[in-house]
Write a protein that holds these residues in place. Structure first.
Motif, PDB file in Angstrom:
ATOM      1  N   ASP A 168       0.882  -1.212   0.101  1.00  0.00           N
ATOM      2  CA  ASP A 168      -0.021  -0.057   0.035  1.00  0.00           C
ATOM      3  C   ASP A 168       0.880   1.185   0.045  1.00  0.00           C
ATOM      4  O   ASP A 168       0.669   2.118  -0.908  1.00  0.00           O
ATOM      5  N   ILE A 169       1.555   1.524   0.893  1.00  0.00           N
ATOM      6  CA  ILE A 169       2.780   2.490   1.096  1.00  0.00           C
ATOM      7  C   ILE A 169       3.552   2.465  -0.253  1.00  0.00           C
ATOM      8  O   ILE A 169       3.784   3.732  -0.700  1.00  0.00           O
ATOM      9  N   TYR A 170       4.113   1.334  -0.627  1.00  0.00           N
ATOM     10  CA  TYR A 170       5.027   1.400  -1.937  1.00  0.00           C
ATOM     11  C   TYR A 170       4.285   2.031  -3.183  1.00  0.00           C
ATOM     12  O   TYR A 170       4.780   2.947  -4.056  1.00  0.00           O
ATOM     13  N   LEU A 171       2.764   1.566  -3.295  1.00  0.00           N
ATOM     14  CA  LEU A 171       1.938   2.251  -4.568  1.00  0.00           C
ATOM     15  C   LEU A 171       1.904   3.468  -4.307  1.00  0.00           C
ATOM     16  O   LEU A 171       1.740   4.469  -5.147  1.00  0.00           O
ATOM     17  N   ARG A 172       1.614   4.043  -2.954  1.00  0.00           N
ATOM     18  CA  ARG A 172       1.192   5.369  -2.680  1.00  0.00           C
ATOM     19  C   ARG A 172       2.521   6.455  -2.811  1.00  0.00           C
ATOM     20  O   ARG A 172       2.310   7.663  -3.085  1.00  0.00           O
ATOM     21  N   GLU A 173       3.679   5.733  -2.551  1.00  0.00           N
ATOM     22  CA  GLU A 173       4.858   6.472  -2.992  1.00  0.00           C
ATOM     23  C   GLU A 173       5.257   6.216  -4.510  1.00  0.00           C
ATOM     24  O   GLU A 173       6.555   6.614  -4.762  1.00  0.00           O
ATOM     25  N   HIS A 174       4.277   6.012  -5.303  1.00  0.00           N
ATOM     26  CA  HIS A 174       4.690   5.675  -6.778  1.00  0.00           C
ATOM     27  C   HIS A 174       5.776   4.725  -6.907  1.00  0.00           C
ATOM     28  O   HIS A 174       6.517   5.265  -8.113  1.00  0.00           O
ATOM     29  N   GLY A 175       5.934   3.657  -6.206  1.00  0.00           N
ATOM     30  CA  GLY A 175       6.819   2.797  -6.620  1.00  0.00           C
ATOM     31  C   GLY A 175       8.314   3.232  -6.142  1.00  0.00           C
ATOM     32  O   GLY A 175       9.399   2.586  -6.413  1.00  0.00           O
ATOM     33  N   ASP A 176       8.274   4.253  -5.380  1.00  0.00           N
ATOM     34  CA  ASP A 176       9.687   4.844  -4.901  1.00  0.00           C
ATOM     35  C   ASP A 176      10.205   4.091  -3.748  1.00  0.00           C
ATOM     36  O   ASP A 176       9.556   4.250  -2.782  1.00  0.00           O
ATOM     37  N   VAL A 177      10.993   2.971  -3.933  1.00  0.00           N
ATOM     38  CA  VAL A 177      11.233   2.055  -2.709  1.00  0.00           C
ATOM     39  C   VAL A 177      12.085   2.908  -1.688  1.00  0.00           C
ATOM     40  O   VAL A 177      11.937   2.321  -0.433  1.00  0.00           O
ATOM     41  N   ARG A 178      12.784   3.788  -1.726  1.00  0.00           N
ATOM     42  CA  ARG A 178      13.670   4.229  -1.012  1.00  0.00           C
ATOM     43  C   ARG A 178      12.559   5.331   0.036  1.00  0.00           C
ATOM     44  O   ARG A 178      12.467   5.146   1.422  1.00  0.00           O
ATOM     45  N   ASN A 179      11.790   5.893  -0.625  1.00  0.00           N
ATOM     46  CA  ASN A 179      10.593   6.856   0.074  1.00  0.00           C
ATOM     47  C   ASN A 179       9.854   5.791   0.952  1.00  0.00           C
ATOM     48  O   ASN A 179       9.325   6.150   2.058  1.00  0.00           O
ATOM     49  N   ALA A 215      10.427   2.865   1.827  1.00  0.00           N
ATOM     50  CA  ALA A 215      10.977   2.078   3.032  1.00  0.00           C
ATOM     51  C   ALA A 215      11.319   3.035   4.017  1.00  0.00           C
ATOM     52  O   ALA A 215      11.173   2.567   5.390  1.00  0.00           O
ATOM     53  N   THR A 216      11.576   4.374   3.872  1.00  0.00           N
ATOM     54  CA  THR A 216      11.563   5.264   5.002  1.00  0.00           C
ATOM     55  C   THR A 216      10.373   5.595   5.848  1.00  0.00           C
ATOM     56  O   THR A 216      10.259   5.523   7.113  1.00  0.00           O
ATOM     57  N   ALA A 217       9.275   5.535   4.923  1.00  0.00           N
ATOM     58  CA  ALA A 217       8.011   5.758   5.736  1.00  0.00           C
ATOM     59  C   ALA A 217       7.727   4.333   6.480  1.00  0.00           C
ATOM     60  O   ALA A 217       7.032   4.487   7.488  1.00  0.00           O
ATOM     61  N   LEU A 218       8.074   3.413   5.974  1.00  0.00           N
ATOM     62  CA  LEU A 218       7.722   2.159   6.780  1.00  0.00           C
ATOM     63  C   LEU A 218       8.610   1.706   7.889  1.00  0.00           C
ATOM     64  O   LEU A 218       8.785   0.723   8.663  1.00  0.00           O
ATOM     65  N   GLN A 219      10.022   2.612   7.693  1.00  0.00           N
ATOM     66  CA  GLN A 219      11.123   2.531   8.709  1.00  0.00           C
ATOM     67  C   GLN A 219      11.560   1.022   8.546  1.00  0.00           C
ATOM     68  O   GLN A 219      11.908   0.311   9.617  1.00  0.00           O
ATOM     69  N   VAL A 220      11.897   0.561   7.236  1.00  0.00           N
ATOM     70  CA  VAL A 220      12.654  -0.760   7.214  1.00  0.00           C
ATOM     71  C   VAL A 220      13.631  -0.617   5.956  1.00  0.00           C
ATOM     72  O   VAL A 220      13.785   0.596   5.568  1.00  0.00           O
ATOM     73  N   HIS A 221      14.693  -1.353   5.839  1.00  0.00           N
ATOM     74  CA  HIS A 221      15.769  -1.111   4.813  1.00  0.00           C
ATOM     75  C   HIS A 221      15.036  -1.362   3.412  1.00  0.00           C
ATOM     76  O   HIS A 221      14.324  -2.328   3.313  1.00  0.00           O
ATOM     77  N   PRO A 222      15.604  -0.711   2.357  1.00  0.00           N
ATOM     78  CA  PRO A 222      14.930  -0.756   1.103  1.00  0.00           C
ATOM     79  C   PRO A 222      14.988  -2.214   0.518  1.00  0.00           C
ATOM     80  O   PRO A 222      14.097  -2.745  -0.106  1.00  0.00           O
ATOM     81  N   ASN A 223      15.862  -3.146   0.828  1.00  0.00           N
ATOM     82  CA  ASN A 223      15.940  -4.379   0.553  1.00  0.00           C
ATOM     83  C   ASN A 223      14.879  -5.111   1.126  1.00  0.00           C
ATOM     84  O   ASN A 223      14.452  -6.132   0.659  1.00  0.00           O
ATOM     85  N   THR A 224      14.590  -4.691   2.477  1.00  0.00           N
ATOM     86  CA  THR A 224      13.589  -5.718   3.108  1.00  0.00           C
ATOM     87  C   THR A 224      12.251  -5.272   2.323  1.00  0.00           C
ATOM     88  O   THR A 224      11.331  -6.260   2.069  1.00  0.00           O
ATOM     89  N   LEU A 225      12.075  -4.022   1.779  1.00  0.00           N
ATOM     90  CA  LEU A 225      10.900  -3.629   1.106  1.00  0.00           C
ATOM     91  C   LEU A 225      10.933  -4.444  -0.324  1.00  0.00           C
ATOM     92  O   LEU A 225       9.721  -4.791  -0.738  1.00  0.00           O
ATOM     93  N   ARG A 226      11.984  -4.373  -0.792  1.00  0.00           N
ATOM     94  CA  ARG A 226      12.088  -5.214  -2.188  1.00  0.00           C
ATOM     95  C   ARG A 226      11.534  -6.633  -2.044  1.00  0.00           C
ATOM     96  O   ARG A 226      10.766  -6.982  -2.875  1.00  0.00           O
ATOM     97  N   TYR A 227      12.086  -7.306  -0.901  1.00  0.00           N
ATOM     98  CA  TYR A 227      11.767  -8.662  -0.860  1.00  0.00           C
ATOM     99  C   TYR A 227       9.974  -8.778  -0.498  1.00  0.00           C
ATOM    100  O   TYR A 227       9.441  -9.607  -1.244  1.00  0.00           O
ATOM    101  N   ARG A 228       9.618  -7.854   0.091  1.00  0.00           N
ATOM    102  CA  ARG A 228       8.033  -7.919   0.377  1.00  0.00           C
ATOM    103  C   ARG A 228       7.421  -7.728  -0.728  1.00  0.00           C
ATOM    104  O   ARG A 228       6.262  -8.244  -1.018  1.00  0.00           O
ATOM    105  N   ILE A 229       7.862  -6.784  -1.551  1.00  0.00           N
ATOM    106  CA  ILE A 229       7.042  -6.469  -2.887  1.00  0.00           C
ATOM    107  C   ILE A 229       7.159  -7.656  -3.776  1.00  0.00           C
ATOM    108  O   ILE A 229       6.228  -8.317  -4.534  1.00  0.00           O
TER     109      ILE A 229
END
Length: 431
Positions: free
Chosen positions: A364-375, A377-391
């Protein structure tokens, strides 16, 4: 203070051997109750403004004299009544309440009973229309005073509700002008209300937003309040209370920005001074009176949009909030059609619950940030690689490709619907 016996349910008050006249008014009722219950009567609205009263004698105390002369009770005594919980008890019960004297303020003993809307008798939160107060005079109350008061309450409820529920001819014309109650002869309405048939006009709709701190406000009271403000802005304004909303017609306004400025100022004043959280929508220009009903429908479209997507300033037009309005209406449509709910989203939520994960929130946050992984990940307070794995896991579980515009659009709609129905924190979220 004690609760006295009540008048038997369904029985009107009897005076000596005769019944109260069918055409009696509140003043006549007050006089009859005073004669038969012993004491002096005043009938007040929910704001403690005197509506009617019986004759007074030398035993009238300061409370009664000031209430009648000033049309409302002295603030010191009203504060005492609030401290004693009298007003709270009057709102909660239809029993007769015994209010003791207050020697320091020179206030004598009273009996009080609330006046309620007849149709609300079985409701959980009956509508209180006012209170009947019986002040003790030189003699004690008569033994059946509580019964007399209870019966008088039923009669007063019918009298007040009849006047509230029966709109005047002018009110009916205004309601029809706003599209309520069938078609209307606009030429006749314009003549009766002394309004210009043509020329740019504006329609402003107001709706209360419920908050924990906002005071309970009846639509009729809000309507009266807004009518005063609108008449001060333009003396030819027309106001109608329809359901839980209030609509104002401002004929022949000079500038659209002046209407917007007045509406914003009014919303801000009512919030800061009265604690009322209002939303307002403006339709302008309205070319002529025949277009007022259509303008009201336009205003309702804006007010019907979800609060979550409503503009921050709470005052807007359909043109300014087109995206929020259309999105809200699309979600309304999808929400009522179960076959338009994507079952794959439930699969994602079930995975989150089973594995204490947060894949739905992450995508949800990933799509609302227009696919910007770093932004994201910052909003979710996780590492960008962690978010990439989740996606990647989301794509595997849902069997979709988030680089595909169609898959991405459908998922965004489904997630928006889920947020509205369950809130952003609707499921478990463990990072």
């Amino acid at each position: 203070m004690s609760v006295l016996s009540s008048w038997p349910k369904g029985v009107d008050v009897a005076v000596d051997s005769g019944l109260v006249a069918a055409d009696i008014d509140l003043f006549g009722l007050a006089q009859i109750v005073a004669q038969n219950a012993g004491g002096m009567v005043s009938i007040e609205d929910p704001q403690s403004h005197v509506l009617a009263y019986s004759a007074s004698d030398e035993a009238a105390d300061q409370m009664r004299v000031m209430s009648i002369l000033g049309r409302e009770g002295p603030r010191e005594y009203l504060a005492v009544l609030r401290k004693w919980g009298v007003f709270d008890r009057l709102r909660r019960t239809d029993e007769v309440i015994d209010v003791p004297e207050h020697e320091e303020l020179n206030i004598k003993r009273r009996l009080a009973v609330s006046i309620r809307h007849p149709a609300d008798g079985a409701a959980r939160a009956p509508r209180v229309l006012g209170t009947i107060w019986l002040q003790q005079g030189t003699r004690p109350f008569k033994p059946d005073a509580a019964e007399i008061l209870r019966g008088a309450s039923a009669i007063a409820g019918r009298l007040i509700s009849r006047s509230l529920d029966a709109p005047s001819t002018e009110a009916l014309l205004v309601q029809r002008l706003f599209g309520e109650g069938g078609s209307v002869d606009v030429v006749s309405v314009a003549s009766a209300l002394n309004l210009p048939m043509t020329g740019p006009a504006a329609v402003v709709g107001f709706a209360l937003t419920a908050t924990e701190s906002a005071p309970a406000t009846e639509p009729s009271a809000l309507g009266s309040m807004l009518r005063l403000r609108a008449s001060s802005f333009r003396n030819d304004s027309v106001t109608a209370t329809l359901g839980d909303r209030v609509y104002v017609l401002l004929p022949s306004y000079k500038a659209a920005h002046a209407v917007t400025a007045w509406t914003r100022q009014l919303v801000e004043q009512l919030e800061s001074k009265r604690g009322l959280a209002l939303r307002a929508a403006i339709a302008c220009p309205v070319p002529d009176l025949s277009s007022v009903a259509g303008a009201r429908r336009e205003v309702d479209r804006v007010l019907d949009s979800t609060i979550a997507t409503y503009p921050r300033g709470r005052v807007t037009t359909l043109a300014e909030s087109r995206t929020a309005v259309l999105l809200g209406e699309i979600l309304d449509l999808v929400g009522t059609r179960s076959e338009l709910h994507d079952p794959r989203l439930r699969t994602l939520s079930e995975y989150d619950r089973k594995h204490s994960a947060s894949l739905r929130e992450s995508v949800d946050i990933y799509l609302r940030e227009h696919g910007d992984v770093r932004n994201a990940a910052t909003a979710l307070q996780v590492h960008p690689n962690t978010l990439r794995y989740r996606i990647r896991r989301v794509e595997e579980i849902l069997r979709i490709d988030l680089t595909d515009p169609a898959d991405r659009l459908l998922l965004e709609i489904q997630l928006a619907l889920h947020r509205r129905e369950h809130g952003r924190e609707g499921g478990s979220s463990t990072r």
